[in-house]
Structure formats: structure tokens, C-alpha cells
Scaffold this motif. Sequence first.
Motif, short mmCIF file in Angstrom:
data_model
loop_
_atom_site.label_atom_id
_atom_site.label_comp_id
_atom_site.label_asym_id
_atom_site.label_seq_id
_atom_site.Cartn_x
_atom_site.Cartn_y
_atom_site.Cartn_z
N PHE A 174 -5.74 5.65 3.00
CA PHE A 174 -6.70 6.24 3.92
C PHE A 174 -6.06 7.38 4.72
O PHE A 174 -6.65 8.45 4.87
N VAL A 175 -4.86 7.15 5.21
CA VAL A 175 -4.17 8.18 5.98
C VAL A 175 -3.83 9.39 5.11
O VAL A 175 -4.00 10.54 5.53
N ILE A 176 -3.39 9.15 3.88
CA ILE A 176 -3.07 10.27 2.98
C ILE A 176 -4.32 11.09 2.69
O ILE A 176 -4.28 12.33 2.65
N GLY B 79 0.80 -1.22 0.00
CA GLY B 79 0.00 0.00 0.00
C GLY B 79 0.84 1.26 0.00
O GLY B 79 0.44 2.28 -0.59
N CYS B 80 2.00 1.22 0.62
CA CYS B 80 2.86 2.41 0.68
C CYS B 80 3.65 2.64 -0.60
O CYS B 80 3.89 3.78 -0.98
N PHE B 81 4.07 1.57 -1.25
CA PHE B 81 5.02 1.72 -2.34
C PHE B 81 4.49 1.31 -3.71
O PHE B 81 5.25 1.30 -4.67
N ILE C 280 -6.72 -4.35 5.61
CA ILE C 280 -6.45 -3.09 6.33
C ILE C 280 -5.05 -2.60 6.03
O ILE C 280 -4.82 -1.40 5.84
N GLY C 281 -4.09 -3.51 5.94
CA GLY C 281 -2.72 -3.11 5.65
C GLY C 281 -2.57 -2.46 4.29
O GLY C 281 -1.85 -1.47 4.14
#
Length: 92
Positions: A87-89, A14-16, A80-81
Motif C-alpha cells: 500500500f505504501v509503495i 509483506g516487505c520481503f 494490515i501488516g
Amino acid sequence: MIYLNLFFGFLKVGCFAFGGAYAAIPLIRDIVLSYGWLSDEMLTYMIAVSESTPGPFAVNIATYVGTETGGFLGACFATIGVVLPSFVIILI
């Protein structure tokens, strides 16, 4: 322990994973095969199924891998991961 591995493995995706589903496939493949969650052949079949079902590709593949390795809780942690960074962004 498997739940934390699922969460952090798909959190990394999800981050990259920028550029959409096709850009995420190599990262997902590396993570899934390094942990030994699925075989290469099974992952290839699941990529095809995830592309053809409605919804985001990363969520579909995370939910499936989580279900195969950790049952319902595994699916929740993996999903969720993979969704949490976006979601945070959006919240920021």
C-alpha cells in the motif's frame, strides 16, 4: 503483545516476499513456526486452503493465522501488516 508480534511478523512477510505466493511460503513458514502460532501440519493444511480460496494468498494466510492466535483483532493486525508495504509503495 500478540497483536504486535502478528503485525511485525506479517509486515516482514509483506516487505520481503517478492515473487508471489510460492516465494512467500518459506518466509511465512519460518515466522509462523518460530512464534509457535501454528503447528507444521496445521500450517500445511492452511497453505492448501489459502491457495484454493479466492484472493491473495498472503492475505488469506495472514487473516487465518491472526484469527487462530488473536481472534478478530489478531486477524486485523496480521492482515494490515502484510498489506501495508504494498500500500505504501503504491502511494509513493
